[in-house]
Design a protein around this motif. Structure first.
Motif, PDB file in Angstrom:
ATOM      1  N   TYR A  28       0.839  -1.205   0.000  1.00 52.63           N
ATOM      2  CA  TYR A  28       0.000   0.000   0.000  1.00 52.63           C
ATOM      3  C   TYR A  28       0.868   1.247   0.000  1.00 52.63           C
ATOM      4  CZ  TYR A  28      -3.049   3.699   1.610  1.00 52.63           C
ATOM      5  OH  TYR A  28      -3.728   4.882   1.724  1.00 52.63           O
ATOM      6  N   VAL A  29       1.900   1.264   0.867  1.00 53.47           N
ATOM      7  CA  VAL A  29       2.785   2.425   0.928  1.00 53.47           C
ATOM      8  C   VAL A  29       3.429   2.652  -0.423  1.00 53.47           C
ATOM      9  CG1 VAL A  29       4.888   3.352   1.958  1.00 53.47           C
ATOM     10  CG2 VAL A  29       3.240   2.190   3.387  1.00 53.47           C
ATOM     11  N   SER A  30       3.974   1.573  -0.994  1.00 50.58           N
ATOM     12  CA  SER A  30       4.682   1.715  -2.257  1.00 50.58           C
ATOM     13  C   SER A  30       3.753   2.168  -3.368  1.00 50.58           C
ATOM     14  CB  SER A  30       5.327   0.372  -2.634  1.00 50.58           C
ATOM     15  OG  SER A  30       6.212  -0.031  -1.624  1.00 50.58           O
ATOM     16  N   ASP A  85      13.928   5.350   2.928  1.00 48.40           N
ATOM     17  CA  ASP A  85      13.289   6.574   3.426  1.00 48.40           C
ATOM     18  C   ASP A  85      11.798   6.301   3.575  1.00 48.40           C
ATOM     19  OD1 ASP A  85      12.185   6.764   0.878  1.00 48.40           O
ATOM     20  OD2 ASP A  85      13.313   8.554   0.299  1.00 48.40           O
ATOM     21  N   PHE A  86      11.015   7.368   3.725  1.00 48.01           N
ATOM     22  CA  PHE A  86       9.579   7.184   3.987  1.00 48.01           C
ATOM     23  C   PHE A  86       8.864   6.460   2.871  1.00 48.01           C
ATOM     24  CE2 PHE A  86       9.705  10.890   1.322  1.00 48.01           C
ATOM     25  CZ  PHE A  86       8.544  10.835   0.577  1.00 48.01           C
ATOM     26  N   GLN A  87       9.429   6.485   1.646  1.00 50.61           N
ATOM     27  CA  GLN A  87       8.702   5.938   0.511  1.00 50.61           C
ATOM     28  C   GLN A  87       9.095   4.528   0.129  1.00 50.61           C
ATOM     29  OE1 GLN A  87       8.936   8.162  -3.108  1.00 50.61           O
ATOM     30  NE2 GLN A  87       7.192   7.127  -4.028  1.00 50.61           N
ATOM     31  N   GLY A  88      10.291   4.113   0.473  1.00 49.48           N
ATOM     32  CA  GLY A  88      10.670   2.763   0.085  1.00 49.48           C
ATOM     33  C   GLY A  88      12.160   2.520   0.201  1.00 49.48           C
ATOM     34  N   LEU A  89      12.644   1.554  -0.605  1.00 49.62           N
ATOM     35  CA  LEU A  89      14.025   1.092  -0.545  1.00 49.62           C
ATOM     36  C   LEU A  89      14.671   1.194  -1.917  1.00 49.62           C
ATOM     37  CD1 LEU A  89      13.357  -2.275   1.349  1.00 49.62           C
ATOM     38  CD2 LEU A  89      14.020  -0.104   2.390  1.00 49.62           C
ATOM     39  N   THR A  90      15.962   1.507  -1.933  1.00 49.44           N
ATOM     40  CA  THR A  90      16.745   1.473  -3.174  1.00 49.44           C
ATOM     41  C   THR A  90      18.057   0.758  -2.892  1.00 49.44           C
ATOM     42  OG1 THR A  90      15.809   3.524  -4.049  1.00 49.44           O
ATOM     43  CG2 THR A  90      17.926   2.835  -4.939  1.00 49.44           C
TER      44      THR A  90
END
Length: 645
Positions: A28-30, A85-90
């Motif tokens: 959901y976040v992603s 970060d708040f939005q995801g991973l890299t």
């Protein structure tokens, strides 16, 4: 295969950091934060020292030079690093060439959860090494420069172990807990729904957002209030349980439509769905009836409902308080599953079972039962004993169980007192099938309903612990409960009455005459909104006549009307008919997010004892600091001695 290539292949697969993203709430976040346009990308990255977030890079960004900021979630032998970060991973590739040795050292030496800024080029992952379960799994960033913005000490737990942490530890280190994907999801979901509610109320329906005071005075009746000292001797403020009086005064003032995301306070212990300070979506309207309020709330919830959740349909069904009690044993029924209460008094009226006869021959006496489908297969003797003990300790009520055997005969100590005809009537009344279990109780109507309502929920817990799914966690069953009694007998003194809701609730139009003769029989214009067995909202049409309000306070409730003299005076000054509702925002978001507790959808919650475990509030203050408030602490003897030493 080289060691580095092997590592690249290993960490391109679902692993420690990507496993979290496979959870529904992480998807959901992603998904909800995935950028759909350049405009939205600039919104996230304007004013800050980065070009992109860690959750937005895709194949379309290959070849671009980017700057990312975030926390190091994972690092492997100076070769790979995962930035969050708040939005995801890299995934970050740490350079291995001599020209960038300083970059390798910076990132290799940085502890996990350190804050870093990296600049590099977006490249595609090699064929066969992409991670389809990770939104950024098609790419990685080849780093050229890196800077540790703040190094992190060893933490008391790993952020990825969110689910494994005890709640007390999470609350003690809440600022770390907030980094988890689950808390990020919950708080952003809350923010999005509140924003949509504001849009619906203000932009579409002309409501006015008004802030009301949090320093007020004591309200008669209701929950305990927090007392706040003033500098005037003997005079205190109280923190309001809700903005109830203020929103009624706003209607008298002609604002017509008010709402507020309101902070409310009750000096009560915490529960999974309650804590001392909480938030309501508080609403009031003039010239409205109950049906109008209900339509408004149904539209509000539909408009603000997240796209990722199962859709809701309107209008919501409704049920009277009497029906809810009779069928579910509670005023907040969970209608996602059956096992309703059935009255079987007629079947037992002609039996020779002593305690049953005693029950049915009394006023309001009855025999009621619930049927647990296939209960024999899933419930054990210890479960029946637990149910009976619970009924005895909580309600002082006996509960018996019967089993329908495959040969369609009833197995029970008292089945010998039932004729074949009566057994057949019981089986038909409850629609019992082979291996079903019946729980039966006899006594006063309301008490029997309450105990069986409790047994119904306990049985559902037992069955679900054995693998059955009775309450679909993705389903949302709304229900309006209406026609509550206006007054209830006081628990400590049944001869006296107290408000079932609050003293400003108007009587049902059909029962207005009874208010002055038999107030205990009056129904109210109160309505509750229930979702999956939890009350998420309650409201009413208000008393707008000063004399009727004074009568309720003074004559029925035996309260001092002078405590509300300001409201009584206002009602004399041309108060319009008005009504409203308050939605419990914390409970609503908790249910939508599928969280186990409202503390999982509040940024900085209180513990069960009402404490802030992070700052150790409430705290002691010195005698000198208390002096301006004319207060002295009466210490218990042991603490007084300890303080003296």
């Amino acid at each position: 295969m080289s060691f580095r290539h092997g590592l690249r292949l290993l960490y391109s697969q679902p692993c420690l950091f990507s496993r979290e993203l496979n959870r529904p709430w992480c998807r959901y976040v992603s998904n909800s934060l995935a950028l759909s346009s350049e405009k939205r990308a600039s919104d996230f990255n304007s004013f800050v020292a980065r070009t992109n977030t860690c959750g937005e890079l895709r194949s379309a960004h290959v070849g671009q030079e980017v700057t990312l900021c975030g926390w190091i979630q994972y690092q492997r032998q100076g070769l790979f690093l995962v930035l969050r970060d708040f939005q995801g991973l890299t995934q970050i590739i740490i350079p291995q060439d001599e020209a960038h040795s300083h970059v390798k050292k910076v990132l290799y030496d940085a502890p996990l959860e350190s804050v870093v800024r990296v600049t590099g080029t977006v490249i595609s992952r090699p064929p066969g090494q992409k991670n389809p379960r990770m939104p950024t799994g098609d790419i990685e960033v080849n780093v050229k420069t890196a800077e540790v913005l703040n190094s992190c000490k060893k933490l008391p737990f790993e952020i990825k172990d969110f689910i494994k942490k005890s709640e007390a530890l999470r609350m003690q280190y809440r600022y770390l807990d907030l980094r988890s994907f689950q808390m990020q999801h919950n708080l952003r979901l809350r923010s999005q729904m509140v924003m949509k509610m504001r849009e619906y109320l203000c932009n579409l329906h002309g409501f006015v957002d008004v802030e009301t005071p949090t320093l007020f005075k004591r309200t008669p009746g209701g929950a305990k209030e927090f007392v706040v000292p003033s500098r005037e001797p003997g005079r205190f403020y109280c923190l309001p349980q809700s903005p109830q009086q203020f929103k009624q005064l706003l209607m008298v003032g002609g604002l017509d439509r008010y709402f507020q995301v309101a902070r409310c306070y009750r000096d009560e212990g915490s529960k999974p769905d309650r804590q001392p300070e909480f938030t309501q979506i508080d609403i009031e309207m003039s010239f409205v009836d109950q049906a109008g309020i209900r339509r408004l709330i149904e539209g509000l919830l539909q408009y603000s409902w997240p796209n990722e959740s199962s859709p809701i349909t309107t209008p919501f069904p409704s049920m009277s308080y009497a029906e809810a009690l009779a069928e579910y044993g509670t005023d907040k029924p969970d209608t996602r599953f059956g096992m309703k209460i059935t009255d079987v008094s007629d079947v037992f009226r002609r039996t020779e079972i002593g305690f049953v006869q005693n029950a049915v021959n009394k006023p309001q006496g009855s025999v009621k039962a619930i049927c647990i489908p296939q209960g024999v297969r899933h419930l054990q003797n210890k479960d029946f004993e637990s149910l009976k003990e619970s009924a005895k300790s909580q309600f002082n009520q006996e509960v018996l169980h019967l089993i329908l055997k495959p040969d369609e005969s009833l197995k029970s100590p008292f089945s010998k007192f039932l004729s074949e005809e009566q057994q057949s009537e019981l089986i038909q009344a409850l629609k019992v099938q082979a291996d079903d279990v019946v729980l039966l109780a006899a006594g006063e109507h309301e008490k029997v309903c309450l105990v069986l309502g409790n047994m119904r929920l306990e049985c559902a817990n037992f069955l679900e612990s054995r693998g059955l799914v009775l309450r679909d966690p993705t389903a949302f069953h709304f229900l309006w409960v209406v026609d509550f009694p206006l007054f209830l007998p006081k628990e400590e003194n049944p001869a006296k009455l107290e408000s079932a809701h609050h003293p400003f609730t108007a009587p049902h139009p059909s029962d207005t005459g009874l208010l002055y003769s038999e107030p205990a029989k009056v129904r109210s214009q109160h309505y509750d909104l229930v979702l999956n067995g939890s009350e998420i909202g309650g409201g009413s049409i208000r008393i707008h006549n000063a004399e009727q309000q004074r009568f309720v306070l003074e004559t029925v409730l035996k309260e001092d009307p002078e405590l509300l003299s300001h409201l009584l005076e206002a009602l004399k000054c041309g108060a319009p008919p008005h009504g409203g509702i308050a939605l419990g925002l914390d409970r609503l978001i908790c249910l939508v997010a599928g969280a186990p507790s409202i503390r999982d959808v509040i940024a900085f919650p209180k513990s069960f004892k009402g404490h802030d475990l992070m700052s150790n509030a409430p705290d002691y203050i010195t005698t000198e600091e208390l002096e301006p408030y004319h207060i002295q602490v009466a210490w218990p003897a042991a603490e007084a001695e300890a303080n003296k030493n």
